[in-house]
Design a protein around this motif. Structure first.
Motif, PDB file in Angstrom:
ATOM      1  N   GLU A 107       0.811  -1.224   0.000  1.00 53.29           N
ATOM      2  CA  GLU A 107       0.000   0.000   0.000  1.00 53.29           C
ATOM      3  C   GLU A 107       0.841   1.270   0.000  1.00 53.29           C
ATOM      4  OE1 GLU A 107      -2.598  -3.230   1.730  1.00 53.29           O
ATOM      5  OE2 GLU A 107      -0.471  -2.642   1.780  1.00 53.29           O
ATOM      6  N   ALA A 144      -6.381   4.250  -1.427  1.00 50.25           N
ATOM      7  CA  ALA A 144      -6.807   2.859  -1.607  1.00 50.25           C
ATOM      8  C   ALA A 144      -8.016   2.807  -2.520  1.00 50.25           C
ATOM      9  CB  ALA A 144      -7.137   2.208  -0.262  1.00 50.25           C
ATOM     10  N   ALA A 198      -4.675   0.932   4.820  1.00 48.07           N
ATOM     11  CA  ALA A 198      -3.452   1.502   4.246  1.00 48.07           C
ATOM     12  C   ALA A 198      -2.848   2.533   5.183  1.00 48.07           C
ATOM     13  CB  ALA A 198      -3.758   2.132   2.889  1.00 48.07           C
TER      14      ALA A 198
END
Length: 592
Positions: A287, A517, A534
């Motif tokens: 991420e 995200a 994330a």
């Protein structure tokens, strides 16, 4: 897509029903009637400025891209970032990063640091930036010890210092090995040669010899000398942990101030701030590859104290198509959130995300120091994202996200764009333009319970924002834009930290992260859930001094050719993170 068209003084609004149906929708960032006429809904006194009190610096022109990972973010040197002010004024925070020369959807439009407080005479001093429509509050370059700056200094420092960690490591390892052979960064390749130029010209010191850009002083002599293997201060050995002061796989460093000229944005008196900034990002396979980070070292070089001071991060967070957005916050994470207010972003525009749009946020990792009181403050009264509360250490507490609010791109006298005057400070303190506090529920203006955080959802179970504590919770109902049935629109939000006393000479650091995200199904709220995951990864990275686990440094290989025999010798030099085969993958061991 949001675009600004400017004339010689102000941007011109081109916002008609016909244009709204096309992909190229031209819109001035602050609509007419806002951001021009001062309004003073609060009690502060705003000082009328005269140009003789300031230097004659001209507007910043430097720009650079942070682009090492899946994000291409444009950074500007006027206290603002993420938009193409000198081109077609479009958003330039592209995720995922499109090929060079192409434009894809952007998840941000503009952002800057806001600061405000009162001097001993009750005069409001403030510095902020939005779109430079009314003027600037920030200019390039460092201040002198007496909080002044010359026009020549502003011009000389209207630049960015962009460096990749891998290039610094390559040069350092070559230098530390005794400089055998040709310098690998001067091989004739343009990018490598530019990296060597950046290392040689790293702005380690300012015009008065004051320390600026951090560097790794190998021999400890206090002099920046690349010939002695001094380099920009990444943790290139893998052993320095939190002592290293530059971060990421790519880093941009620059310096700006609020004394270069008259404050046209806020209309407030100058403070005397020097801000040493770095933007950085990591190229990873998780991420973090979709995230960027920003660290602002804010130095008060004035001779006066500011009371009731707030630091804030303002964000015009346009998620693809800009007219269908919602905002909110997570109190426990210290996270401001932008997500789509409709199931599909836009209606087929090239700059829209379409179905299952992403979510983006700004995490207030660390804010200013809380006022000292001679004790270790308890975590009971503040959210868990605040730092150093209850750690058995006296007066090291750091404030986090103390306020979260939004406002609209309108001239509304309550929640519209701020005008020069005290509107900027009002928003920093969680107060509307008319001087009233945020209230819980609805659009934040009609409730009976005063609060600090707008649209927290259920992220504040103890009710910190309404006066609750962890041992005396105040349970409030869910409050977000969805449950309030708000109409999605062009949102801006502000996260701020304070109040505190900003002492002369005080040094504070604000660190923020921008996680991103996108869910493949479930719509906007599914992306919000992924965003919080994330952000947790980004928070862990911050907690570990932005040290990622790279594995052991590759050993040096020596080859000796004999008669019908080749002898290969592997070794781990003393500058390696695996010297004596002592590499560890434990963060606590690597970062004592």
């Amino acid at each position: 897509m949001k675009t600004i068209k400017k004339n010689s003084v102000f941007a011109v609004l081109l916002f008609t029903s016909g244009l709204l149906t096309t992909e190229n929708c031209f819109a001035r960032e602050n609509v007419p009637g806002s951001g021009i006429t001062p309004t003073n809904g609060g009690s502060g006194t705003v000082l009328n400025q005269t140009k003789s009190l300031m230097s004659g610096c001209v507007n910043a022109t430097a720009q650079s891209d942070l682009d090492i990972n899946n994000v291409r973010a444009k950074i500007l040197n006027g206290g603002d970032m993420w938009w193409d002010i000198f081109g077609n004024q479009e958003a330039r925070y592209a995720v995922p990063k499109p090929p060079v020369g192409q434009i894809g959807p952007s998840s941000q439009f503009a952002s800057s640091v806001w600061v405000g407080g009162y001097d001993a005479g009750g005069v409001l001093k403030s510095a902020a930036q939005t779109y430079r429509q009314n003027g600037n509050d920030y200019w390039p370059g460092p201040l002198t010890s007496t909080a002044t700056v010359t026009t020549a200094t502003c011009i000389a420092w209207d630049k960015f210092y962009k460096i990749n960690r891998a290039d610094v490591e390559t040069y350092f390892n070559w230098c530390a090995a005794g400089q055998a052979g040709a310098n690998p960064l001067t091989s004739g390749h343009a990018t490598l040669s530019n990296a060597m130029d950046m290392i040689n010209n790293w702005p380690a010191f300012g015009p008065e010899g004051q320390p600026l850009a951090p560097f790794y002083d190998v021999n400890g002599d206090g002099v920046y000398d690349p010939a002695s293997c001094d380099v920009p201060d990444f943790d290139i050995t893998g052993t320095r942990g939190c002592n290293a002061k530059l971060f990421g796989d790519q880093c941009l460093f620059w310096v700006f101030n609020d004394k270069g000229n008259v404050h046209g944005e806020t209309g407030g008196a100058a403070i005397g701030l020097e801000i040493q900034a770095q933007a950085f990002a990591f190229a990873t396979n998780d991420e973090l590859n979709n995230a960027t980070f920003y660290k602002y070292k804010i130095i008060n070089k004035s001779s006066f104290r500011l009371d009731s001071t707030f630091f804030g991060v303002w964000d015009d967070a346009d998620l693809g198509w800009y007219l269908d957005d919602y905002v909110g916050c997570d109190v426990s994470l210290g996270l401001g959130i932008l997500y789509n207010g409709t199931q599909q972003d836009g209606s087929g525009q090239a700059t829209a995300y379409g179905t299952n749009p992403p979510a983006v946020g700004i995490d207030f990792f660390e804010g200013p120091y809380a006022d000292p009181n001679g004790k270790d403050d308890s975590l009971i009264k503040v959210p868990p994202s605040f730092l150093n509360y209850g750690n058995q250490t006296i007066d090291d507490e750091r404030l986090g996200m103390c306020k979260f609010m939004y406002f609209n791109n309108s001239s509304d006298p309550v929640n519209g764009n701020p005008s020069p005057g005290d509107d900027f400070y009002q928003y920093l303190t969680g107060t509307w333009r008319n001087g009233t506090r945020i209230t819980y529920g609805g659009n934040g203006t009609t409730g009976s319970v005063k609060c600090d955080y707008m649209f927290p959802g259920t992220s504040d179970p103890y009710g910190y924002g309404v006066g609750g504590t962890s041992n005396n919770p105040i349970v409030m109902p869910n409050w977000d834009e969805v449950s309030s049935n708000n109409v999605p629109a062009d949102r801006r939000f502000l996260e701020s930290s304070g109040p505190f006393k900003l002492q002369p000479g005080a040094v504070n650091v604000i660190t923020i992260g921008v996680p991103w995200a996108r869910a493949t199904q479930g719509g906007p709220l599914a992306s919000v859930a992924l965003l919080k995951g994330a952000d947790a990864i980004a928070q862990q990275l911050f907690n570990n001094c932005f040290a990622t686990v790279d594995g052991p440094t590759a050993p040096s290989l020596a080859l000796k050719e004999l008669d019908r025999e080749i002898i290969l010798t592997w070794s781990n030099p003393s500058n390696s993170n695996n010297a004596n085969e002592a590499y560890v993958e434990d963060y606590d061991k690597a970062n004592p």
